[in-house]
Scaffold this motif. Structure first.
Motif, PDB file in Angstrom:
ATOM      1  N   ASN A 101       0.853  -1.193   0.000  1.00 48.32           N
ATOM      2  CA  ASN A 101       0.000   0.000   0.000  1.00 48.32           C
ATOM      3  C   ASN A 101       0.884   1.236   0.000  1.00 48.32           C
ATOM      4  OD1 ASN A 101      -2.381  -1.415   0.057  1.00 48.32           O
ATOM      5  ND2 ASN A 101      -2.433  -1.510   2.287  1.00 48.32           N
ATOM      6  N   PRO A 102       0.427   2.290  -0.644  1.00 49.27           N
ATOM      7  CA  PRO A 102       1.234   3.513  -0.625  1.00 49.27           C
ATOM      8  C   PRO A 102       1.238   4.100   0.786  1.00 49.27           C
ATOM      9  CG  PRO A 102      -0.874   3.888  -1.701  1.00 49.27           C
ATOM     10  CD  PRO A 102      -0.781   2.425  -1.416  1.00 49.27           C
ATOM     11  N   ARG A 103       2.223   4.911   1.047  1.00 50.35           N
ATOM     12  CA  ARG A 103       2.298   5.543   2.372  1.00 50.35           C
ATOM     13  C   ARG A 103       1.114   6.475   2.564  1.00 50.35           C
ATOM     14  NH1 ARG A 103       8.512   6.873   3.771  1.00 50.35           N
ATOM     15  NH2 ARG A 103       9.128   4.709   3.894  1.00 50.35           N
ATOM     16  N   ILE A 104       0.644   6.472   3.762  1.00 51.30           N
ATOM     17  CA  ILE A 104      -0.488   7.337   4.093  1.00 51.30           C
ATOM     18  C   ILE A 104       0.020   8.445   5.001  1.00 51.30           C
ATOM     19  CG2 ILE A 104      -2.744   7.443   5.194  1.00 51.30           C
ATOM     20  CD1 ILE A 104      -3.098   4.515   4.457  1.00 51.30           C
ATOM     21  N   PHE A 105      -0.278   9.664   4.627  1.00 48.13           N
ATOM     22  CA  PHE A 105       0.155  10.817   5.399  1.00 48.13           C
ATOM     23  C   PHE A 105      -1.061  11.471   6.031  1.00 48.13           C
ATOM     24  CE2 PHE A 105       3.390  10.303   2.098  1.00 48.13           C
ATOM     25  CZ  PHE A 105       4.532  10.233   2.894  1.00 48.13           C
ATOM     26  N   PRO A 106      -0.845  12.267   7.062  1.00 48.34           N
ATOM     27  CA  PRO A 106      -1.962  12.962   7.696  1.00 48.34           C
ATOM     28  C   PRO A 106      -2.721  13.795   6.683  1.00 48.34           C
ATOM     29  CG  PRO A 106       0.022  13.225   9.013  1.00 48.34           C
ATOM     30  CD  PRO A 106       0.414  12.538   7.751  1.00 48.34           C
ATOM     31  N   GLY A 107      -4.042  13.679   6.694  1.00 45.11           N
ATOM     32  CA  GLY A 107      -4.897  14.417   5.785  1.00 45.11           C
ATOM     33  C   GLY A 107      -5.278  13.604   4.547  1.00 45.11           C
ATOM     34  N   ASP A 108      -4.647  12.449   4.336  1.00 43.99           N
ATOM     35  CA  ASP A 108      -4.995  11.606   3.180  1.00 43.99           C
ATOM     36  C   ASP A 108      -6.283  10.858   3.465  1.00 43.99           C
ATOM     37  OD1 ASP A 108      -2.748  12.410   1.872  1.00 43.99           O
ATOM     38  OD2 ASP A 108      -1.605  10.573   2.254  1.00 43.99           O
ATOM     39  N   MET A 117      -7.200  10.551   7.388  1.00 40.05           N
ATOM     40  CA  MET A 117      -6.194  10.318   8.427  1.00 40.05           C
ATOM     41  C   MET A 117      -6.059  11.564   9.292  1.00 40.05           C
ATOM     42  SD  MET A 117      -4.806   7.368   8.598  1.00 40.05           S
ATOM     43  CE  MET A 117      -3.370   7.671   9.556  1.00 40.05           C
ATOM     44  N   PRO A 118      -6.178  11.414  10.603  1.00 35.99           N
ATOM     45  CA  PRO A 118      -6.022  12.592  11.476  1.00 35.99           C
ATOM     46  C   PRO A 118      -4.557  13.008  11.522  1.00 35.99           C
ATOM     47  CG  PRO A 118      -6.308  10.599  12.760  1.00 35.99           C
ATOM     48  CD  PRO A 118      -6.472  10.208  11.339  1.00 35.99           C
ATOM     49  N   PRO A 119      -4.330  14.266  11.857  1.00 39.46           N
ATOM     50  CA  PRO A 119      -2.934  14.707  11.959  1.00 39.46           C
ATOM     51  C   PRO A 119      -2.238  13.997  13.118  1.00 39.46           C
ATOM     52  CG  PRO A 119      -4.446  16.444  12.629  1.00 39.46           C
ATOM     53  CD  PRO A 119      -5.279  15.313  12.120  1.00 39.46           C
ATOM     54  N   LEU A 120      -0.926  13.851  13.001  1.00 40.75           N
ATOM     55  CA  LEU A 120      -0.153  13.196  14.046  1.00 40.75           C
ATOM     56  C   LEU A 120      -0.140  14.081  15.281  1.00 40.75           C
ATOM     57  CD1 LEU A 120       2.896  11.927  11.976  1.00 40.75           C
ATOM     58  CD2 LEU A 120       0.971  10.576  12.801  1.00 40.75           C
TER      59      LEU A 120
END
Length: 128
Positions: A101-108, A117-120
């Motif tokens: 799976n591609p990396r998931i960043f906050p906001g994706d 995705m919630p912010p860290l």
């Protein structure tokens, strides 16, 4: 007139004798053919010594070896070669490739669930 006829008879008799001798020379004696001893490779020499008259288990071991050799050379190696060729040269998507799976960043947005995705959260450490 006995001269040429006698010569012809003698010639025919000599030719028959020569033909008979030639035919007799073509027959092989029990000792023939005399061939030089065969040079055996290491594996063939081992089996030649191993299969000297003796126990029947040696014959069974040899049959098992021949069967295994047949299976390896006529079944497994060709099957492996065909599989290798198909896997790496013919099929568009090679068998067994795992897609990460591609990396998931906050906001994706996660496509499967639709959630974002919630912010860290900020982590406060005692160092630096």
């Amino acid at each position: 007139m006995s001269g040429p006829v006698e010569d012809e008879k003698l010639r025919v008799q000599q030719l028959r004798a020569l033909r008979r001798r030639w035919l007799r020379d073509q027959e092989l004696s029990p000792r023939e053919p005399v061939l030089p001893p065969q040079k055996l490779g290491p594996v063939a020499a081992f089996w030649e010594r191993f299969l000297q008259p003796g126990d029947s288990w040696r014959q069974q071991v040899h049959k098992f070896y021949q069967g295994g050799r047949f299976v390896m050379l006529r079944v497994l190696l060709p099957a492996w070669a065909v599989t290798y060729y198909l896997k790496y040269h013919v099929w568009k998507s090679p068998h067994g490739v795992v897609m990460t799976n591609p990396r998931i960043f906050p906001g994706d947005r996660i496509l499967e669930t639709g959630e974002i995705m919630p912010p860290l959260r900020d982590e406060h450490h005692k160092h630096h």
